[in-house]
Design an enzyme around this catalytic site. Structure first.
Site, PDB file in Angstrom:
ATOM      1  N   GLU A 261       2.152 -11.564  -2.494  1.00 47.61           N
ATOM      2  CA  GLU A 261       1.883 -11.404  -1.060  1.00 47.61           C
ATOM      3  C   GLU A 261       1.140 -12.644  -0.607  1.00 47.61           C
ATOM      4  O   GLU A 261       0.043 -12.924  -1.093  1.00 47.61           O
ATOM      5  CB  GLU A 261       1.053 -10.155  -0.740  1.00 47.61           C
ATOM      6  CG  GLU A 261       1.807  -8.848  -0.811  1.00 47.61           C
ATOM      7  CD  GLU A 261       0.986  -7.665  -0.299  1.00 47.61           C
ATOM      8  OE1 GLU A 261       0.239  -7.831   0.706  1.00 47.61           O
ATOM      9  OE2 GLU A 261       1.101  -6.578  -0.888  1.00 47.61           O
TER      10      GLU A 261
ATOM     11  N   ASN B  99       0.817  -1.211   0.000  1.00 47.42           N
ATOM     12  CA  ASN B  99       0.000   0.000   0.000  1.00 47.42           C
ATOM     13  C   ASN B  99       0.851   1.262   0.000  1.00 47.42           C
ATOM     14  O   ASN B  99       0.454   2.295  -0.553  1.00 47.42           O
ATOM     15  CB  ASN B  99      -0.921   0.009   1.222  1.00 47.42           C
ATOM     16  CG  ASN B  99      -1.965  -1.088   1.178  1.00 47.42           C
ATOM     17  OD1 ASN B  99      -2.141  -1.760   0.168  1.00 47.42           O
ATOM     18  ND2 ASN B  99      -2.661  -1.290   2.281  1.00 47.42           N
TER      19      ASN B  99
ATOM     20  N   TYR C 276      -3.865 -13.835   2.759  1.00 44.44           N
ATOM     21  CA  TYR C 276      -3.396 -14.054   4.126  1.00 44.44           C
ATOM     22  C   TYR C 276      -4.425 -14.932   4.833  1.00 44.44           C
ATOM     23  O   TYR C 276      -5.636 -14.742   4.651  1.00 44.44           O
ATOM     24  CB  TYR C 276      -3.255 -12.728   4.890  1.00 44.44           C
ATOM     25  CG  TYR C 276      -2.229 -11.789   4.300  1.00 44.44           C
ATOM     26  CD1 TYR C 276      -0.909 -11.824   4.726  1.00 44.44           C
ATOM     27  CD2 TYR C 276      -2.589 -10.876   3.311  1.00 44.44           C
ATOM     28  CE1 TYR C 276       0.041 -10.966   4.188  1.00 44.44           C
ATOM     29  CE2 TYR C 276      -1.644 -10.019   2.756  1.00 44.44           C
ATOM     30  CZ  TYR C 276      -0.335 -10.063   3.200  1.00 44.44           C
ATOM     31  OH  TYR C 276       0.604  -9.214   2.656  1.00 44.44           O
TER      32      TYR C 276
ATOM     33  N   ASN D 176      -0.049  -1.620  -6.994  1.00 45.41           N
ATOM     34  CA  ASN D 176      -0.349  -2.572  -5.917  1.00 45.41           C
ATOM     35  C   ASN D 176      -1.832  -2.526  -5.571  1.00 45.41           C
ATOM     36  O   ASN D 176      -2.375  -1.449  -5.302  1.00 45.41           O
ATOM     37  CB  ASN D 176       0.460  -2.233  -4.660  1.00 45.41           C
ATOM     38  CG  ASN D 176       0.074  -3.100  -3.478  1.00 45.41           C
ATOM     39  OD1 ASN D 176       0.418  -4.278  -3.421  1.00 45.41           O
ATOM     40  ND2 ASN D 176      -0.665  -2.538  -2.520  1.00 45.41           N
ATOM     41  N   GLU D 177      -2.482  -3.677  -5.602  1.00 47.38           N
ATOM     42  CA  GLU D 177      -3.861  -3.840  -5.114  1.00 47.38           C
ATOM     43  C   GLU D 177      -4.786  -2.702  -5.550  1.00 47.38           C
ATOM     44  O   GLU D 177      -5.533  -2.150  -4.728  1.00 47.38           O
ATOM     45  CB  GLU D 177      -3.862  -3.995  -3.592  1.00 47.38           C
ATOM     46  CG  GLU D 177      -3.200  -5.276  -3.124  1.00 47.38           C
ATOM     47  CD  GLU D 177      -3.296  -5.503  -1.618  1.00 47.38           C
ATOM     48  OE1 GLU D 177      -3.787  -4.594  -0.897  1.00 47.38           O
ATOM     49  OE2 GLU D 177      -2.898  -6.581  -1.157  1.00 47.38           O
TER      50      GLU D 177
ATOM     51  N   GLN E 177       5.647 -10.237   5.377  1.00 49.56           N
ATOM     52  CA  GLN E 177       6.839  -9.581   4.859  1.00 49.56           C
ATOM     53  C   GLN E 177       8.082 -10.271   5.406  1.00 49.56           C
ATOM     54  O   GLN E 177       7.972 -11.351   5.993  1.00 49.56           O
ATOM     55  CB  GLN E 177       6.798  -8.103   5.233  1.00 49.56           C
ATOM     56  CG  GLN E 177       5.653  -7.346   4.571  1.00 49.56           C
ATOM     57  CD  GLN E 177       5.666  -5.846   4.871  1.00 49.56           C
ATOM     58  OE1 GLN E 177       6.658  -5.257   5.251  1.00 49.56           O
ATOM     59  NE2 GLN E 177       4.494  -5.222   4.707  1.00 49.56           N
TER      60      GLN E 177
END
Length: 522
Positions: free
Chosen positions: A293, A73, A245, A173-174, A352
Site C-alpha cells: 500500500e 481493512n 500514504y 492486513n495491518e 487503490q
C-alpha cells in the site's frame, strides 16, 4: 534562478532487475473501488460478467502488473465463502471496517475473471483478524486445489474447473493497528502468521507469502513489530509488507515534494531490521519487502464522507481524492524510490486502483477517466526495463521543514542491454526554480569493433503545470497530461574515440517529472 544538477551512470553498475511486480495495484471492497468501479453490471460498457470494459481498458493502459485483493481493512472481517457460488444464495453482511453493507455480488471467482481480463497477476489476502489458519487453508484449497477435494470441487461446480494457481498470499492486513478487527500484540500475530505460513506451505511449498509489517513507519511499535514477526517466522515467509500514504500538511509544499526521502528511509529501516534477524538466525535467504500500500492523498480533501451511525450504505462515495499536477510529481518520485530499492522491494501495490485514492475515476453509469497520477505510473511501467542502474546524483539542496534539506533532483535510470534502451526518470523537487540536468553517458561508449556507440533520443515527456494544483475531471479529463519536453538535447563529445553522444541535457521546470528515453544506435 536555474539550479544545476548532474547524473552519473554506468551500464555495469546495477542495483538489480526491474521487477514487473513493482507496478502492482490494489482492489479493496471499500467505498466505490469494486462496486461501480471495476464492477457495474448495468453500465453501458459492462460485459457479460458485469465488468466495466472502459475501466479494463484504462487498467491495461496503466500497465498494472499485479493486484492485491480483497483488502485492506476489509479482509479482517471478511468470510471468503460468502462471495462464491450462485449470487442469489450469497449473504448480505455489514462490513465493520468501512461501515458499509457488503452484498457479496463480487467475490473471489469474479475477481479472478476480472484479473484474467485485465491481464494482471492476483495477490490474495487471507483474514487473520477474525479468522485463522484453517480458513486460510480453506481458501487456498478453493483457489489452487486440483479437482478431487471438497473445496476444489466447489470451485469447479461454480464454473472454474482449473485451479487459479495464485502465487502471492498476504497473511492478514495491518495487524499492528488498533483500528484493525482482531488487532493483537506483535508476538500473538507473529505466532499466528508463522504457523499459518507453515501450514499453507504443506499444501504448496512454492507459495510466496507476505507477513504484515508495520502499517507505517510512525507506528510506536515500528521496528519491534518487524523483529517479532521475523523471529517467529523467518523460515516460513518471503516478504514483509510496508504501507505509507503522503499528503501536503499545513501548506508545507516543500516537505511534500520531498516525500520520497521518507520512503527511502522507511525501506532502509525495514531492510536493516530484516538483515539483523537474518544474522541472528544464521539464515541464507533475505526477506524482501512487499510495499503493498503506497500512494498520496490529495491535500485538498476527498469527495464524500465515510459513513457512520445508523447508515450502512452499499458502495458509499468517500475517499475519492481528486489529484493535482503536484500530486502526480510526487507519485513519480515515489516510483523512483521503489526502483532505486529494487534489490529489496520485490513487489509493490499502489492503493487503490479505481475511485478510492486512485489513478482511475468513474461515474455511476457514466465516464471513466485518468487522474493526473495515472500518467507517471503508466509511463514508468511502460518504459522501465532491464536493470535499474546505480544513479549517482550531484544536486543542490532545497530546504523544507520535515527533512531540513533535500536534493532538488531525484532520479533513477534503467538500462536494457538487449534492446539498447536507456530510460531516465527525474523529478525537480524545487517549488520555485528550474533545474538544468546533465546526464553523463560516456560510460556507454564502448561498442567494441563497431566503433564508438551513441544514442538517439526516442521520447522525452514532461509532467508539469504552471498551476501545480490543476486537476482532471470527468468533464475535463485532459487538463493534466504529459507533454513533450522541449528543452532536451544529446551532445557529442570531441575526438575520434569519443562516443557519438556522451551527454544528455535537459531543463526541468519547478515541480516537474520527466521521462527521457534513448536508444543505442550501435
Amino acid at each position: 534562478m536555474t539550479l544545476h544538477a548532474a547524473v552519473h551512470l554506468h551500464p555495469r553498475l546495477a542495483v538489480g532487475p526491474v521487477r514487473r511486480r513493482t507496478f502492482g495495484s490494489f482492489v479493496e471492497h471499500m467505498a466505490r473501488c469494486v462496486y461501480t468501479g471495476i464492477f457495474e453490471p448495468d453500465h453501458p460498457s459492462a460485459d457479460a460478467d458485469g465488468l466495466r470494459t472502459d475501466v479494463l481498458e484504462l487498467v491495461r493502459e496503466l500497465g498494472v502488473s499485479s493486484v492485491r485483493y480483497p483488502g485492506g481493512n476489509f479482509v479482517s472481517g471478511y468470510r471468503w465463502e460468502d462471495g462464491v457460488g450462485p449470487r442469489e444464495g450469497r449473504p448480505v453482511r455489514r462490513d465493520l471496517a468501512w461501515h458499509s453493507t457488503e452484498t457479496n455480488a463480487f467475490g473471489l471467482d469474479e475477481f479472478m475473471t476480472w484479473a484474467d481480463a485485465a491481464d494482471v497477476e492476483p495477490m490474495y489476502a487471507v483474514n487473520l483478524g477474525t479468522r485463522g489458519t484453517q480458513e486460510a487453508l480453506d481458501v487456498l484449497e478453493y483457489a489452487n486445489g486440483a479437482v478431487g477435494t471438497d473445496l476444489a470441487d466447489h470451485r469447479a461446480l461454480n464454473g472454474h474447473a482449473e485451479p487459479y494457481d495464485i502465487r502471492m498470499w498476504c497473511l492478514g492486513n495491518e495487524m499492528d493497528g488498533p483500528w484493525q478487527l482482531g488487532h493483537v500484540p506483535a508476538r500473538d500475530y507473529a505466532v499466528l502468521a508463522a504457523e499459518t505460513a507453515r501450514a499453507m506451505r504443506r499444501a504448496d511449498p512454492d507459495l510466496e507469502l507476505v507477513a504484515c509489517g508495520s502499517s507505517h513507519a510512525a507506528m510506536p511499535t515500528f521496528g519491534a513489530w518487524e523483529q517479532a514477526v521475523l523471529e517467529a517466522g523467518y523460515d516460513a515467509i518471503d516478504m514483509l509488507s510496508a504501507h505509507v500514504y503522503y499528503r501536503e500538511e499545513d501548506g508545507d509544499q516543500a516537505s511534500y515534494l520531498a516525500s520520497a526521502d521518507d520512503m527511502d528511509a522507511y525501506i532502509d529501516a525495514v531492510v536493516a531490521t530484516s538483515d539483523h534477524v537474518r544474522a541472528l538466525q544464521g539464515a541464507d535467504k533475505r526477506i524482501m519487502i512487499s510495499f503493498d500500500e503506497w500512494n498520496v492523498a490529495a491535500s485538498r480533501g476527498d469527495a464524500g464522507k465515510e459513513p457512520n451511525g445508523s447508515d450502512w450504505p452499499v458502495a458509499p462515495r468517500f475517499a475519492e481524492s481528486t489529484y493535482s499536477a503536484q500530486d502526480a510529481v510526487v507519485v513519480g518520485s515515489l516510483l523512483i524510490s521503489l526502483l532505486r530499492h529494487t534489490d529489496r522491494v520485490a513487489s509493490a501495490s499502489q492503493a487503490q486502483l479505481v475511485n478510492v485514492l486512485a489513478p482511475i475515476r468513474t461515474e455511476v453509469g457514466g465516464a471513466a477517466w485518468r487522474q493526473s497520477i495515472f500518467h507517471p505510473f503508466a509511463l514508468t511501467s511502460r518504459h522501465a526495463r532491464g536493470q535499474v542502474l546505480v544513479t549517482g546524483v550531484d544536486s543542490p539542496a532545497v530546504e523544507n521543514r520535515r527533512f531540513g534539506e533535500s536534493a532538488a533532483l531525484y532520479s533513477v535510470a534503467t538500462w536494457d542491454e538487449e534492446t539498447g534502451q536507456l530510460a531516465v526518470f527525474a523529478v525537480n523537487r524545487s517549488g520555485a526554480d528550474a533545474l538544468a540536468l546533465d546526464v553523463d553517458l560516456a560510460a556507454f561508449g564502448d561498442a567494441g569493433a563497431g566503433g564508438p556507440a551513441g544514442f538517439e533520443l526516442v521520447e522525452a515527456v514532461l509532467l508539469h503545470e504552471d498551476d501545480p494544483h490543476r486537476t482532471n475531471s470527468a468533464r475535463r479529463p485532459d487538463r493534466v497530461v504529459p507533454r513533450p519536453l522541449e528543452e532536451v538535447t544529446l551532445e557529442a563529445a570531441d575526438g575520434p574515440d569519443a562516443p557519438a553522444s556522451s551527454r544528455l541535457t535537459a531543463v526541468l521546470p519547478p515541480i516537474s517529472w520527466v521521462m527521457i528515453r534513448l536508444e543505442r544506435t550501435r
